[in-house]
Design a protein around this motif. Structure first.
Motif, PDB file in Angstrom:
ATOM      1  N   ARG B 179       0.659  -1.197   0.296  1.00 53.13           N
ATOM      2  CA  ARG B 179      -0.255  -0.194   0.300  1.00 53.13           C
ATOM      3  C   ARG B 179       1.075   1.416  -0.053  1.00 53.13           C
ATOM      4  O   ARG B 179       1.768   0.990   0.750  1.00 53.13           O
ATOM      5  CB  ARG B 179      -0.929  -0.311   1.469  1.00 53.13           C
ATOM      6  N   ARG B 191     -13.497  12.307  -4.589  1.00 54.38           N
ATOM      7  CA  ARG B 191     -12.863  11.027  -5.234  1.00 54.38           C
ATOM      8  C   ARG B 191     -14.359  10.361  -4.689  1.00 54.38           C
ATOM      9  O   ARG B 191     -14.996   8.971  -5.288  1.00 54.38           O
ATOM     10  CB  ARG B 191     -11.763  10.008  -4.456  1.00 54.38           C
ATOM     11  N   ALA B 192     -14.638  10.631  -3.464  1.00 53.99           N
ATOM     12  CA  ALA B 192     -15.533  10.361  -2.980  1.00 53.99           C
ATOM     13  C   ALA B 192     -17.068   9.977  -3.421  1.00 53.99           C
ATOM     14  O   ALA B 192     -18.424   8.875  -3.705  1.00 53.99           O
ATOM     15  CB  ALA B 192     -16.186  10.089  -1.590  1.00 53.99           C
ATOM     16  N   MET B 195     -16.977   7.868  -7.173  1.00 53.17           N
ATOM     17  CA  MET B 195     -17.660   6.475  -6.710  1.00 53.17           C
ATOM     18  C   MET B 195     -19.003   5.993  -6.342  1.00 53.17           C
ATOM     19  O   MET B 195     -19.498   5.490  -7.288  1.00 53.17           O
ATOM     20  CB  MET B 195     -16.926   5.858  -5.216  1.00 53.17           C
ATOM     21  N   ARG B 199     -21.537   4.593  -8.711  1.00 51.90           N
ATOM     22  CA  ARG B 199     -22.343   3.205  -8.027  1.00 51.90           C
ATOM     23  C   ARG B 199     -23.650   3.639  -8.567  1.00 51.90           C
ATOM     24  O   ARG B 199     -23.710   2.430  -8.640  1.00 51.90           O
ATOM     25  CB  ARG B 199     -22.260   3.015  -6.784  1.00 51.90           C
ATOM     26  N   PHE B 205     -16.501   1.114 -10.454  1.00 53.69           N
ATOM     27  CA  PHE B 205     -15.930   1.615 -10.268  1.00 53.69           C
ATOM     28  C   PHE B 205     -14.923   0.851  -9.493  1.00 53.69           C
ATOM     29  O   PHE B 205     -14.938  -0.177  -9.374  1.00 53.69           O
ATOM     30  CB  PHE B 205     -16.835   2.586  -8.741  1.00 53.69           C
ATOM     31  N   THR B 207     -13.112  -0.207  -5.620  1.00 56.50           N
ATOM     32  CA  THR B 207     -12.579   0.951  -4.822  1.00 56.50           C
ATOM     33  C   THR B 207     -11.444   0.953  -4.051  1.00 56.50           C
ATOM     34  O   THR B 207     -10.553   0.789  -5.091  1.00 56.50           O
ATOM     35  CB  THR B 207     -13.153  -0.472  -3.453  1.00 56.50           C
ATOM     36  N   GLU B 208     -10.973   1.916  -3.153  1.00 53.15           N
ATOM     37  CA  GLU B 208      -9.758   2.689  -2.675  1.00 53.15           C
ATOM     38  C   GLU B 208      -8.725   1.363  -2.194  1.00 53.15           C
ATOM     39  O   GLU B 208      -7.579   1.570  -2.028  1.00 53.15           O
ATOM     40  CB  GLU B 208      -9.800   4.293  -2.730  1.00 53.15           C
ATOM     41  N   MET B 209      -9.782   0.806  -1.431  1.00 46.96           N
ATOM     42  CA  MET B 209      -9.157  -0.387   0.010  1.00 46.96           C
ATOM     43  C   MET B 209     -10.077  -1.979  -0.207  1.00 46.96           C
ATOM     44  O   MET B 209     -10.852  -2.142   0.087  1.00 46.96           O
ATOM     45  CB  MET B 209      -9.784   0.046   1.129  1.00 46.96           C
TER      46      MET B 209
ATOM     47  N   ILE D 338     -15.939   6.897   3.613  1.00 50.51           N
ATOM     48  CA  ILE D 338     -14.265   7.279   3.691  1.00 50.51           C
ATOM     49  C   ILE D 338     -13.870   7.319   4.994  1.00 50.51           C
ATOM     50  O   ILE D 338     -14.405   7.073   6.006  1.00 50.51           O
ATOM     51  CB  ILE D 338     -14.365   9.271   3.728  1.00 50.51           C
ATOM     52  N   THR D 339     -12.560   6.103   4.656  1.00 49.05           N
ATOM     53  CA  THR D 339     -11.841   5.924   6.251  1.00 49.05           C
ATOM     54  C   THR D 339     -10.155   6.026   5.773  1.00 49.05           C
ATOM     55  O   THR D 339      -9.317   6.614   4.735  1.00 49.05           O
ATOM     56  CB  THR D 339     -11.910   5.057   6.563  1.00 49.05           C
ATOM     57  N   ALA D 361     -17.229   0.308  -2.018  1.00 57.99           N
ATOM     58  CA  ALA D 361     -16.852   1.579  -2.331  1.00 57.99           C
ATOM     59  C   ALA D 361     -16.222   2.325  -1.061  1.00 57.99           C
ATOM     60  O   ALA D 361     -17.218   2.735  -0.031  1.00 57.99           O
ATOM     61  CB  ALA D 361     -18.103   1.601  -2.954  1.00 57.99           C
ATOM     62  N   VAL D 362     -14.679   2.463  -1.048  1.00 58.98           N
ATOM     63  CA  VAL D 362     -13.833   2.395   0.315  1.00 58.98           C
ATOM     64  C   VAL D 362     -12.776   3.707  -0.414  1.00 58.98           C
ATOM     65  O   VAL D 362     -11.843   3.433  -1.693  1.00 58.98           O
ATOM     66  CB  VAL D 362     -13.665   1.675   0.912  1.00 58.98           C
ATOM     67  N   VAL D 363     -12.488   4.997   0.216  1.00 60.98           N
ATOM     68  CA  VAL D 363     -11.864   5.780  -0.082  1.00 60.98           C
ATOM     69  C   VAL D 363     -11.092   5.898   0.835  1.00 60.98           C
ATOM     70  O   VAL D 363     -11.254   5.554   2.268  1.00 60.98           O
ATOM     71  CB  VAL D 363     -12.351   7.553  -0.629  1.00 60.98           C
ATOM     72  N   SER D 364      -9.912   5.571   0.370  1.00 60.12           N
ATOM     73  CA  SER D 364      -8.370   5.740   1.757  1.00 60.12           C
ATOM     74  C   SER D 364      -7.523   6.938   1.543  1.00 60.12           C
ATOM     75  O   SER D 364      -7.251   8.046   0.730  1.00 60.12           O
ATOM     76  CB  SER D 364      -7.662   4.737   1.025  1.00 60.12           C
ATOM     77  N   GLY D 365      -7.698   7.481   2.683  1.00 64.80           N
ATOM     78  CA  GLY D 365      -7.145   9.189   2.725  1.00 64.80           C
ATOM     79  C   GLY D 365      -5.906   8.977   3.123  1.00 64.80           C
ATOM     80  O   GLY D 365      -5.495   9.188   3.772  1.00 64.80           O
TER      81      GLY D 365
END
Lengths: 76, 350, 123, 428
Positions: B179, B191-192, B195, B199, B205, B207-209, D338-339, D361-365
């Protein structure tokens, strides 16, 4: 551990108290057990009764191995 | 050219132009010339690096004599002291892939030399080395050589020049699972919202995680006839013979143990007890079969309900044991059970 | 008293009666909490604090509830995950000993906030 | 509800004999400000200083950041319920000294961190290296209990922002932004075909140094509450959380909540943005269940199709985030979270300890454990010794040349979980 053993094509039954963890580690055949310090036993029972209970539980596990399943199955 | 960085190359007998399957048993050799893919590789280094030699080893030889081969190859690498080590590409070749992977990992981890290799995404060697080496994603056969080499050379060039390696998408390697914290153009909330809109529109889309993917193993086929089956007993409840002869840790177990129980009717106290650090041991120490019910299994065997209880009992502790160790234990134990022809396994956990 | 406070914080032990004092590390305290959960006790407060900085605290107080008939699986999972998460951080870090007295105070104050949320309940 | 935010662009800051803005230069009369703040007799000493983008200045330990503003019409000036009598926030006109910030500094307890570097490497990681900062270093009288100490520092910051904000009272803003939204029914009539979206903002509400206030009410004591989006943008929410440096929501970030602003920007275009649910993060499990159930209920009652959920903090709040996510997804409401994440120093660890298959659907900080090297500053505002706290907990942090290695978790706003900053993680 469960998953890796099953990967060899050997059926495996997981006897575990916290069945949610059991599912998350990938067990397919699950027999819920009594309590963490004594999964296959119950010290609060009389010893004859405990024996009967234990035998029934292990038998259920063995039977699970002989049961065809297609998805995660709890044998309760 | 002497100022350029040095690259050492590894290939198998086939790409080393020694021969095919008939030569797969050849021992590792060092050649100071550029052979096979190593030949074209140097031209791709923009005149800034040189391939100082080629190591060739037979795929069978490597896989059958891993330790010896690795030692020999590592010594060669040490002598040549390259700035970058390159192996393969192995495409989807299993034995070649495993060799490239094991060598890549050893060179990267033990000698701290950056490594580039290339594999097809399903190559069985991939998981061994992708965390420590740059593995360029290739096609599944050697037809992809012309695409793979420039990508590998580009990464080797950057490693040799000490330049930063870009993202997997930019550079064409398989993500190592790292990471990396980076600064991007758009703030997180934007970005949220983007996304979210994707959706809502049913568009794709990303996800970033990503949540960890639990790979699912299909349930193995059921035992047809219990009365002929051999059942093995395993536990992660830390039941060990008195004195804990193999020193199985009470938590964060680093190993597992197996004990011959063919002559026993039960795991009774005081011959057995629990070393598990995660629960109140009183009940288990009173009757260890409460954790690992050997006594009942033996009874079922006597009654003829099951054919046999496997002669060895396997044990470790579950608490705090890392996932990678649990996987390792399972793989090792499973292999033994498979080879012993065990038909089914009961695993108890606390 | 309905609740039991499991703590390694001497300020908490001095102030409250329903305390199980663990003379050890935060990790040891978490493991003792886990053992109770395994016996059927339930968590009242979450085993972890709400910020990274508090992970450095040498003190932690956790409230648990009466013993129930059956093990609470969710709580068992929460305490197991918390131990993993705590260890993951502290394998690389050390507790912050220089300001331990301040951590004692803040741990006590956060515990009091949690206890005040629990007032007036009986279930 | 209609709110006009009049931006007065600030392009420089200085101390002087009056408090005013001229040609974008904010001048602050430090003597009068100190006198004003010292009306609170719990304050022993105040030090005022300035820090501009690019200065080789480090501010530490930062308690809060607040945007200086003044109310022109509608509601009350200041922070209703805290520094002013209760009034409706989110209506009328507010002038903002855009580009300026009040940064409060001072130890409440010994282990406090929170750094803002105004230049170089450190500046990249905090949004407050880009603002013209007036620092207010607050020393309190001896013998205050920690609660009173924290309150004193919190109020001083808010009052300082109010004092400085007065400079914008009679000016014509460089730009006026309008935020207008009628009742949910009217908006839905206007945009019947747009998906209905809510913003669920989780707030740390767990006790001293871990609190958030809405109209002055400690949010630990509330059930999840529905706010009009304008209210938070107009000073209804303030931070009393000052330990989670990297992912706390400062008061400035409540006033300029980027999640609200970015949802607002799409209102009437792609979505029907209905408002904010303010969710307390309890430390008790029953509190977590109650708050997540109540959130689900509000989401259902309002008929939302989707919800953006932001977290504050790390550790037990991760549970709340995933419980809320699961409950909403099970109701068929699409969530985006968002986390931030903890993937270890090398970025090789699993980012979360808790996981939920529903969190698709997760945004990472960004990674809170990412290590940054901060070169020595020419000047430290605050307590230079607090720098050692940054290093607290791990070795080798102070390098020979005076540079400091620390994790992002010590840097104010680095891994913002309302998505205020531009940091993220990618798989490499």
């Amino acid at each position: 551990m469960v998953k890796e053993i099953e990967r060899y094509g050997i059926p495996i039954v997981h006897m575990a108290t916290i069945t949610t963890i059991s599912e998350s580690v990938g067990a397919n055949r699950i027999v819920p057990t009594v309590a963490i310090p004594h999964p296959v036993g119950n010290p609060s029972l009389k010893s004859e009764d405990e024996k009967i209970m234990r035998k029934a539980m292990v038998k259920r596990a063995v039977d699970a191995l002989a049961t065809e399943i297609s998805e995660v199955t709890h044998f309760e | 050219m002497s100022d350029g960085f040095k690259v050492l190359y590894y290939v198998n007998q086939f790409f080393g132009q020694i021969g095919g399957e008939d030569k797969a048993g050849m021992k590792p050799e060092f050649h100071s010339e550029k052979i096979g893919p190593a030949l074209g590789f140097e031209q791709l280094l923009k005149g800034e690096g040189q391939v100082v030699g080629t190591i060739i080893c037979g795929d069978n030889y490597f896989n059958e004599n891993k330790e010896e081969s690795l030692e020999y190859i590592l010594n060669l690498v040490k002598q040549e002291a390259p700035d970058v080590f390159v192996a393969g590409p192995a495409f989807n070749a299993g034995r070649y892939g495993v060799a490239c992977a094991e060598i890549s990992r050893a060179v990267a981890e033990e000698l701290n030399i950056p490594v580039v290799t290339g594999m097809y995404i399903e190559n069985p060697g991939l998981d061994t080395c992708k965390q420590v080496a740059y593995v360029v994603s290739t096609s599944d056969n050697a037809g992809g050589m012309r695409k793979a080499l420039p990508a590998m050379a580009n990464i080797a060039y950057k490693l040799g020049k000490g330049l930063e390696i870009g993202s997997p998408e930019e550079e064409g390697y398989i993500a190592r699972g790292m990471r990396k914290t980076i600064i991007v153009e758009k703030r997180g909330s934007l970005r949220a919202v983007e996304m979210l809109i994707k959706r809502l529109k049913g568009e794709e889309f990303e996800t970033e995680m990503p949540m960890p993917v639990f790979d699912v193993v299909e349930p193995a086929l059921a035992i047809k006839d219990l009365s002929k089956a051999t059942i093995a007993l395993c536990t992660s409840g830390g039941i060990v013979p008195a004195g804990n002869p193999d020193r199985i840790q009470s938590a964060s177990a680093q190993k597992w143990g197996k004990y011959d129980v063919s002559g026993r009717d039960a795991l009774n106290a005081p011959d057995f007890y629990t070393t598990h650090g995660g629960y109140d041991p009183v009940y288990a120490n009173e009757i260890p079969d409460r954790v690992a019910p050997l006594d009942i299994l033996k009874e079922l065997q006597k009654e003829g309900y099951i054919g046999n209880v496997y002669e060895f009992f396997y044990t470790t502790t579950g608490t705090g044991t890392s996932v990678s160790n649990a996987v390792k234990f399972g793989t090792e134990i499973g292999k033994e059970l498979k080879e012993a022809g065990v038909d089914g396994v009961i695993l108890t956990s606390t | 008293m309905k609740h039991l406070i499991i703590t390694n914080n001497p300020l908490v032990a001095e102030k409250y009666e329903n305390v199980l004092w663990t003379d050890g590390s935060v990790e040891k305290t978490l493991i003792i909490v886990r053992d109770f959960i395994h016996q059927g006790y339930e968590l009242v407060s979450h085993p972890l604090a709400a910020s990274l900085r508090m992970l450095f605290s040498p003190y932690r107080s956790i409230i648990i509830d009466k013993k129930k008939e059956k093990l609470n699986f969710e709580h068992a999972q929460i305490i197991e995950d918390s131990i993993i998460k705590y260890k993951k951080h502290m394998d690389l870090r050390k507790t912050d000993e220089k300001t331990r007295d301040d951590y004692k105070k803040i741990d006590l104050l956060l515990l009091e906030a949690a206890l005040s949320e629990e007032q007036g309940k009986w279930y | 509800m209609r709110l006009e935010i009049g931006r007065i662009n600030i392009t420089d800051i200085q101390l002087g004999n009056e408090t005013s803005v001229q040609n974008g230069v904010l001048t602050v009369d430090a003597t009068s400000l100190i006198a004003k703040l010292k009306e609170d007799d719990r304050i022993k000493d105040i030090k005022i200083d300035i820090a501009k983008p690019g200065d080789k200045v480090r501010i530490i330990p930062v308690k809060d950041v607040i945007e200086p503003r003044v109310k022109i019409s509608g509601g009350n000036n200041g922070f209703p319920g805290v520094t002013a009598k209760p009034a409706q926030c989110g209506e009328g006109r507010t002038h903002v000294l855009y580009g300026a910030a009040i940064v409060t500094v001072g130890d409440i307890v010994g282990f406090q961190e929170g750094v803002i570097d105004m230049w170089g490497e450190g500046a990249k990681w905090t949004p407050f290296s880009q603002t013209y900062n007036l620092t207010v270093d607050i020393n309190v009288i001896d013998g205050l209990d920690p609660h009173t100490h924290e309150e004193t520092v919190r109020l001083a910051g808010l009052r300082a922002a109010e004092f400085v904000g007065q400079a914008g009272k009679d000016l014509t803003p460089d730009e006026v932004l309008t935020y207008e939204m009628d009742s949910i029914f009217e908006e839905t009539n206007k945009y019947p075909n747009l998906p209905k979206v809510l913003y669920a903002e989780m707030m740390i509400t767990q006790g001293l140094l871990h609190d958030t206030y809405i109209y002055g009410v400690n949010a630990q004591t509330i059930l999840p509450a529905l706010l009009h989006a304008n209210e938070e943008l107009d000073g209804a929410v303030i931070s009393g959380n000052c330990v989670a440096a990297c992912d706390k929501i400062t008061t400035y970030q409540h006033q300029n909540n980027s999640a609200i602003l970015d949802l607002y920007a799409q209102h009437g275009k792609e979505i029907n943005f209905m408002g904010c649910i303010m969710i307390p993060e309890h430390t008790t499990l029953s509190g977590k269940m109650r708050a997540s159930d109540y959130t689900r209920k509000l989401v259902k009652m309002l008929g939302a199709d989707a919800v953006v959920v932001s977290e504050e903090g790390y550790g037990n709040p991760d549970s709340d985030l995933l419980i809320i996510c699961k409950k909403c997804e099970h109701e068929g409401v699409k969530t985006v979270l968002i986390t931030d994440e903890c993937a270890g120093r090398d970025g090789m660890s699993q980012p979360l300890a808790d996981t939920a298959a529903e969190a698709v659907a997760v945004v990472s900080g960004g990674n809170v454990s990412h290590v940054v090297t901060l070169p020595p500053a020419d000047k430290v505002i605050g307590n230079a010794e607090a720098i050692a706290v940054l290093a607290g907990g791990w070795e080798g942090a102070l390098l020979e040349d005076g540079s400091l290695q620390c994790e992002l978790n010590a840097v104010i706003g680095a891994t913002s979980e309302i998505g205020y900053h531009n940091v993220t993680c990618r798989a490499y």
